[in-house]
Scaffold this motif. Structure first.
Motif, short mmCIF file in Angstrom:
data_model
loop_
_atom_site.label_atom_id
_atom_site.label_comp_id
_atom_site.label_asym_id
_atom_site.label_seq_id
_atom_site.Cartn_x
_atom_site.Cartn_y
_atom_site.Cartn_z
N GLU A 1 41.24 44.52 56.10
CA GLU A 1 42.10 43.61 55.35
C GLU A 1 42.36 42.33 56.14
N ARG A 2 42.56 42.47 57.45
CA ARG A 2 42.76 41.29 58.29
C ARG A 2 41.52 40.40 58.29
N ALA A 3 40.34 41.02 58.42
CA ALA A 3 39.11 40.24 58.41
C ALA A 3 38.90 39.55 57.08
N LEU A 4 39.20 40.26 56.00
CA LEU A 4 39.02 39.69 54.67
C LEU A 4 39.96 38.52 54.43
N LEU A 5 41.24 38.69 54.79
CA LEU A 5 42.20 37.60 54.60
C LEU A 5 41.83 36.38 55.43
N THR A 6 41.34 36.61 56.64
CA THR A 6 40.93 35.49 57.48
C THR A 6 39.76 34.74 56.85
N SER A 7 38.81 35.48 56.29
CA SER A 7 37.67 34.84 55.62
C SER A 7 38.14 34.04 54.40
N LEU A 8 39.05 34.61 53.65
CA LEU A 8 39.57 33.90 52.48
C LEU A 8 40.32 32.64 52.89
N GLY A 9 40.96 32.68 54.06
CA GLY A 9 41.64 31.48 54.55
C GLY A 9 40.70 30.32 54.72
N GLY A 10 39.46 30.59 55.16
CA GLY A 10 38.47 29.52 55.29
C GLY A 10 38.10 28.92 53.95
N LEU A 11 37.98 29.75 52.91
CA LEU A 11 37.68 29.23 51.58
C LEU A 11 38.83 28.38 51.05
N ILE A 12 40.05 28.84 51.29
CA ILE A 12 41.21 28.08 50.84
C ILE A 12 41.27 26.73 51.55
N ALA A 13 40.96 26.72 52.85
CA ALA A 13 41.01 25.48 53.62
C ALA A 13 40.04 24.45 53.07
N GLN A 14 38.82 24.88 52.77
CA GLN A 14 37.84 23.93 52.24
C GLN A 14 38.28 23.37 50.89
N ALA A 15 38.81 24.24 50.03
CA ALA A 15 39.29 23.78 48.73
C ALA A 15 40.48 22.84 48.89
N LEU A 16 41.36 23.15 49.82
CA LEU A 16 42.55 22.32 50.04
C LEU A 16 42.16 20.94 50.56
N GLU A 17 41.18 20.87 51.46
CA GLU A 17 40.73 19.57 51.97
C GLU A 17 40.15 18.72 50.84
N ARG A 18 39.33 19.33 50.00
CA ARG A 18 38.78 18.59 48.87
C ARG A 18 39.88 18.12 47.93
#
Length: 738
Positions: A457-474
């Protein structure tokens, strides 16, 4: 099919989840479906929670255990549309629900129904059939499902009236089919077969294995029983193999795969599913030399299957679902608020979170760009924190390292000197938002109860954080451009129309529903002298900053040539020369008129623009036939002839851009007739009200993507009186849908 009355007769003897479970079992058996589930709405009526399921292990449906009603899947549509939703095959699933089909590309048919009481929606249920089911739902199946849904809703409503509204347990109730317990004769027959054979129950655990199967797998038969191959053998712990098992269970059709057993032995697995489990046939994938019978001692020394994985962990395929689903939904996010809404609607329900906040750094201080599930005072607690503060949210942002705290005690151990998390939560995940190799913020996912964060779960949430970051920057870049564009467009459109004796004017501008909410449509009213006024409406090609900037140049040019005394045709001709010389790569349409307020005579010229409409005092509406030239910016040599018309007192002249009448799939003449009819019905009202009604008429179209500029002019004699008491102020809605 069984009689519905028989199904309903024993209902009163059962209560709670037991009743739902038995009802689900009966209706699935009755309609021939092998998998189904019942969901109940959470108290906020915005999240669905899985209560009961049958026909598959919990891991199959774990990504959908908690879903926002905004999640695009059949069961949420059934609730929102208050009807049965039928998906006949995998192609229809991919067409209507591409996000869900992305991780369930299997052959099946599905029906979802809402559970609705007299005036309350309690949840929904679904039934799933094998891929061999007809793509159409029979009337008998439909009636049976409807009766079962009605009975479930009745029981939920009775419990609600008694003050014990039913809620799912801490974990959904999984009703399993009877495990395969082959008789000795079947095992004896299987043992004599040259290939290996083993049985697997619905939960994915081996129930029996022949000696040949154990030999091929390299494990004693006794050690195989009770194990799950996808998690017990490292060489089978691959999402591809698990996906084939899922495909067999969901579609109820045979499937197969080939896997390499280290170091160099390829094995072929053929899966034959049934509602009660799967029979697996194991054979060498290529012809091999026949070895001597294995020494029992050597087989005994072979390693046992690895310990079973923690059942609370989402399976790897389930983890991939979260990543794929969030990635696909975040591609639709344009603004920061879109990102906030999507993360809150997808991430929070999937992991059981109760609060979420997205934080970014701004001038060495933390800023909250969006939150859900937190009271206002908690947002203030995060807002404005210095980037040197010893808090987990700041440290996560600065270091780029995630932090997970399953309880307040764990948080206090790491941050003893930090200000307590006074947010009403009991567990937190602080996820770094890293885009382009740098930390751009923190995503806080909070839980109202202590929460154990597993390794996966920790690994999955961390990976999802990267997707959120890219979307947030855009999204932040989009919002910055949009703010700049709005400021530019507002500065280029008139803030107020001039007050003119004997004339009333009303104007509206409505941004398009696609692009950046800006465009090249414009209008203006120009006072030339005491008795003469000019009016213009134009449309520059495009819906971006370039179009808005060029619109400002065109409007300025028209105003300059008009005040210099040029007639309407000359105004357009000179503006055309300017655009051709500038060569911006964009074209513009325009209609321009000069109105003599003493004689009530108007002179008009048009450049590739929709014809004006004139509503006469008697209510008749006619199209003003103004000969037109080419669009502005194409050819130096184009002439723009002008036309003179009389405007009787009380008449309304409508100048507009094509966004007011153009709708995909609708004939332009029909759209113009509809607009004329609306103007005829409402044209005798105050001009501001007429403008509002015409805009609302345009918004009622099925899909309006273009922006709209509208300018209405009425000579004295109408309901507005001889003169408007206040300057006419144009209204420019900022939202996509006014």
């Amino acid at each position: 099919m069984a009689d519905s009355s028989a199904f309903l007769s024993s209902r009163s003897r059962r209560k709670g989840l037991d009743a739902l479970a038995e009802d689900l079992i009966e209706v699935l058996e009755d309609v021939g479906a092998h998998l189904g589930a019942v969901y109940l709405l959470a108290p906020d009526a915005q999240v669905l929670e899985l209560a009961v399921m049958k026909g598959a292990p919990r891991e199959f449906i774990r990504p959908w255990e908690r879903m926002s009603l905004a999640t695009p899947v059949p069961i949420t549509d059934a609730i929102q549309q208050q009807r049965l939703v039928w998906v006949g095959d995998e192609k229809e699933m991919a067409s209507i629900y591409p996000g869900a089909a992305l991780v369930m590309p299997y052959e099946f048919a599905l029906a979802a129904l809402p559970l609705v009481g007299a005036d309350t929606v309690y949840g929904a249920m679904f039934a799933l059939w094998a891929g061999t089911h007809s793509p159409w739902l029979s009337s008998t199946e439909r009636d049976r499902l409807a009766a079962a849904a009605a009975q479930m809703a009745k029981g939920l409503e009775e419990a609600d009236r008694e003050g014990r509204r039913l809620r799912p347990g801490l974990a959904p109730r999984v009703v399993t089919a009877p495990s395969m317990q082959p008789v000795e004769a079947i095992e004896a027959v299987a043992a004599r077969l040259p290939e290996g054979v083993c049985g697997m129950d619905v939960a994915g655990r081996i129930t029996f294995a022949t000696p040949r199967a154990a030999e091929l797998l390299g494990v004693l038969s006794a050690r195989l029983v009770g194990s799950c191959p996808w998690t017990s053998f490292a060489w089978l712990n691959d999402p591809v193999y698990e996906d084939r098992y899922r495909a067999a269970m969901i579609s109820q059709q045979p499937t197969s795969f080939v896997a390499l057993r280290p170091p160099d032995r390829w094995l072929s697995f053929d899966l034959y599913p049934a509602p009660t489990g799967i029979t697996i046939r194991i054979t060498p994938a290529m012809v091999e030399a026949e070895d001597a019978e294995p020494d029992p001692a050597s087989v005994a020394d072979l390693p046992s299957p690895a310990p079973e994985a923690d059942p609370a962990l989402p399976t790897r395929v389930g983890a991939l679902y979260h990543i794929l689903h969030l990635a696909s939904t975040l591609t639709k996010a344009a603004s920061v608020q879109d990102v906030v809404d999507l993360v809150a609607d997808r991430l929070m329900p999937a992991f059981g979170g109760d609060g979420m906040a997205l934080l970014v750094a701004d001038d060495d201080r933390m800023r909250v760009v969006g939150a859900r599930g937190y009271p206002p005072h908690v947002k203030e607690q995060y807002e404005g924190l210095p980037m040197s503060s010893p808090t987990p949210s700041v440290r996560t942002m600065v270091t780029g390292v995630p932090s997970f705290f399953g309880s307040q005690e764990e948080l206090d151990q790491v941050y003893p000197s930090a200000v307590a998390q006074d947010d009403g939560m009991a567990a937190w995940a602080f996820l770094p938002l890293i885009a382009s190799g740098r930390s751009v913020g923190t995503c806080v996912l909070a839980f109202a109860r202590p929460h154990r964060f597993t390794v996966e779960e920790r690994a999955l949430l961390t990976s999802l954080g990267g997707l959120i970051a890219q979307a947030l920057e855009r999204a932040r870049l989009y919002d910055a451009k949009l703010e700049l564009a709005h400021a530019l467009q507002e500065s280029l459109l008139p803030h107020a129309l001039p007050r003119l004796p004997g004339l009333t004017a009303a104007a509206r501008y409505l941004p398009g529903t696609e692009g950046m909410d800006i465009g090249g449509d414009f209008y203006d009213v120009i006072r030339l002298d005491e008795d003469t006024v000019a009016a213009v409406v134009g449309d520059v090609q495009g819906h971006n900053v370039t179009a808005a900037a060029l619109m400002g140049q065109v409007r300025t040019a028209v105003r300059a040539y008009a005040t210099a005394g040029a007639d309407p045709g000359e105004v357009l001709s000179r503006t055309n020369h300017l655009l051709v010389d500038l060569d911006p790569g964009l074209f513009a349409s325009c209609v321009y008129l000069r109105l003599d307020l003493r004689s009530n005579q108007a002179c008009l010229a048009r450049a590739g623009h929709p014809q004006p409409l004139l509503r006469l005092p008697n209510g008749d509406v006619q199209v003003v036939g103004v000969p037109g030239g080419l669009l502005l910016g194409i050819d130096h040599s184009v002439d723009y002839p002008h036309t003179e018309i009389a405007l009787p007192p009380g008449a309304v002249l409508a100048l507009y851009t094509d966004g007011l009448v153009e709708t995909p799939g609708v004939d332009i003449d029909d759209a113009l007739d509809d607009l004329g009819a609306e103007l005829a019905r409402t044209g005798d009202r105050p001009l501001e009200e007429v403008a509002d009604r015409l805009i609302r008429h345009a918004q009622q179209t099925s899909h309006r993507s273009d922006d709209i500029a509208l300018l209405l002019l009425r000579l004295a004699g109408g309901d507005d009186g001889p003169e408007a008491p206040e300057p006419a102020t144009p209204r420019a809605p900022r939202k996509r849908h006014d």
